[in-house]
Design a protein around this motif. Structure first.
Motif, PDB file in Angstrom:
ATOM      1  N   VAL A   1      -4.130  -0.482  -8.913  1.00 16.17           N
ATOM      2  CA  VAL A   1      -5.053  -0.385  -7.770  1.00 16.17           C
ATOM      3  C   VAL A   1      -4.248  -0.409  -6.478  1.00 16.17           C
ATOM      4  O   VAL A   1      -4.456   0.409  -5.578  1.00 16.17           O
ATOM      5  CB  VAL A   1      -6.097  -1.526  -7.801  1.00 16.17           C
ATOM      6  CG1 VAL A   1      -6.805  -1.650  -6.464  1.00 16.17           C
ATOM      7  CG2 VAL A   1      -7.098  -1.315  -8.912  1.00 16.17           C
ATOM      8  N   TRP A   2      -3.321  -1.349  -6.390  1.00 16.79           N
ATOM      9  CA  TRP A   2      -2.514  -1.477  -5.181  1.00 16.79           C
ATOM     10  C   TRP A   2      -1.678  -0.213  -4.937  1.00 16.79           C
ATOM     11  O   TRP A   2      -1.634   0.310  -3.816  1.00 16.79           O
ATOM     12  CB  TRP A   2      -1.615  -2.713  -5.312  1.00 16.79           C
ATOM     13  CG  TRP A   2      -0.831  -2.991  -4.072  1.00 16.79           C
ATOM     14  CD1 TRP A   2      -1.271  -3.614  -2.954  1.00 16.79           C
ATOM     15  CD2 TRP A   2       0.522  -2.630  -3.838  1.00 16.79           C
ATOM     16  NE1 TRP A   2      -0.259  -3.673  -2.019  1.00 16.79           N
ATOM     17  CE2 TRP A   2       0.852  -3.065  -2.548  1.00 16.79           C
ATOM     18  CE3 TRP A   2       1.491  -1.975  -4.588  1.00 16.79           C
ATOM     19  CZ2 TRP A   2       2.104  -2.874  -1.995  1.00 16.79           C
ATOM     20  CZ3 TRP A   2       2.743  -1.794  -4.035  1.00 16.79           C
ATOM     21  CH2 TRP A   2       3.036  -2.244  -2.754  1.00 16.79           C
ATOM     22  N   LEU A   3      -1.019   0.281  -5.991  1.00 20.25           N
ATOM     23  CA  LEU A   3      -0.190   1.480  -5.841  1.00 20.25           C
ATOM     24  C   LEU A   3      -1.017   2.702  -5.443  1.00 20.25           C
ATOM     25  O   LEU A   3      -0.640   3.450  -4.535  1.00 20.25           O
ATOM     26  CB  LEU A   3       0.552   1.786  -7.142  1.00 20.25           C
ATOM     27  CG  LEU A   3       1.791   0.977  -7.445  1.00 20.25           C
ATOM     28  CD1 LEU A   3       2.339   1.363  -8.814  1.00 20.25           C
ATOM     29  CD2 LEU A   3       2.848   1.180  -6.386  1.00 20.25           C
ATOM     30  N   CYS A   4      -2.122   2.891  -6.124  1.00 18.28           N
ATOM     31  CA  CYS A   4      -2.952   4.068  -5.840  1.00 18.28           C
ATOM     32  C   CYS A   4      -3.580   3.980  -4.458  1.00 18.28           C
ATOM     33  O   CYS A   4      -3.742   5.001  -3.781  1.00 18.28           O
ATOM     34  CB  CYS A   4      -4.031   4.226  -6.915  1.00 18.28           C
ATOM     35  SG  CYS A   4      -3.365   4.708  -8.523  1.00 18.28           S
ATOM     36  N   TRP A   5      -3.942   2.784  -4.026  1.00 16.46           N
ATOM     37  CA  TRP A   5      -4.519   2.612  -2.693  1.00 16.46           C
ATOM     38  C   TRP A   5      -3.517   3.043  -1.620  1.00 16.46           C
ATOM     39  O   TRP A   5      -3.863   3.746  -0.688  1.00 16.46           O
ATOM     40  CB  TRP A   5      -4.916   1.156  -2.486  1.00 16.46           C
ATOM     41  CG  TRP A   5      -5.573   0.917  -1.155  1.00 16.46           C
ATOM     42  CD1 TRP A   5      -4.965   0.548   0.003  1.00 16.46           C
ATOM     43  CD2 TRP A   5      -6.957   1.077  -0.854  1.00 16.46           C
ATOM     44  NE1 TRP A   5      -5.879   0.440   1.011  1.00 16.46           N
ATOM     45  CE2 TRP A   5      -7.110   0.764   0.524  1.00 16.46           C
ATOM     46  CE3 TRP A   5      -8.069   1.439  -1.590  1.00 16.46           C
ATOM     47  CZ2 TRP A   5      -8.346   0.809   1.145  1.00 16.46           C
ATOM     48  CZ3 TRP A   5      -9.299   1.477  -0.955  1.00 16.46           C
ATOM     49  CH2 TRP A   5      -9.428   1.172   0.388  1.00 16.46           C
ATOM     50  N   HIS A   6      -2.281   2.634  -1.792  1.00 19.56           N
ATOM     51  CA  HIS A   6      -1.256   2.977  -0.802  1.00 19.56           C
ATOM     52  C   HIS A   6      -0.861   4.448  -0.852  1.00 19.56           C
ATOM     53  O   HIS A   6      -0.347   4.973   0.137  1.00 19.56           O
ATOM     54  CB  HIS A   6      -0.024   2.081  -0.964  1.00 19.56           C
ATOM     55  CG  HIS A   6      -0.268   0.696  -0.471  1.00 19.56           C
ATOM     56  ND1 HIS A   6      -0.338   0.374   0.860  1.00 19.56           N
ATOM     57  CD2 HIS A   6      -0.508  -0.458  -1.133  1.00 19.56           C
ATOM     58  CE1 HIS A   6      -0.592  -0.902   1.013  1.00 19.56           C
ATOM     59  NE2 HIS A   6      -0.700  -1.438  -0.197  1.00 19.56           N
ATOM     60  N   ASP A   7      -1.109   5.109  -1.971  1.00 22.80           N
ATOM     61  CA  ASP A   7      -0.842   6.544  -2.077  1.00 22.80           C
ATOM     62  C   ASP A   7      -2.049   7.386  -1.667  1.00 22.80           C
ATOM     63  O   ASP A   7      -1.969   8.603  -1.655  1.00 22.80           O
ATOM     64  CB  ASP A   7      -0.453   6.914  -3.518  1.00 22.80           C
ATOM     65  CG  ASP A   7       0.934   6.440  -3.876  1.00 22.80           C
ATOM     66  OD1 ASP A   7       1.705   6.081  -2.963  1.00 22.80           O
ATOM     67  OD2 ASP A   7       1.260   6.429  -5.078  1.00 22.80           O
TER      68      ASP A   7
END
Length: 66
Positions: free
Chosen positions: A35-41
């Protein structure tokens, strides 16, 4: 971070093979990291998917605990 997610995912699978309830913890942490990675991408549909997967991990933890 991505290597950590990979290791957590594999650990979750191995725990599931041994029918350990802890597989859901590994998957939950893995999903939150995604979730964190995809949010920042900016991949917001993937954020929604991993939030749903995390819900399934919580559901599995509860169901296997009974």
């Amino acid at each position: 971070m991505t290597w950590t997610i990979l290791i957590l995912g594999i650990a979750g699978q191995v725990a599931n093979i041994y029918k350990s309830r802890w597989c859901f913890v590994a998957w939950g942490i893995c999903n939150l990291c995604m979730v964190w990675l995809c949010w920042h991408d900016g991949r917001y549909p993937m954020v929604a998917l991993y939030i749903i997967y995390n819900g399934f991990a919580v559901w599995g933890w509860v169901k296997w605990g009974r």
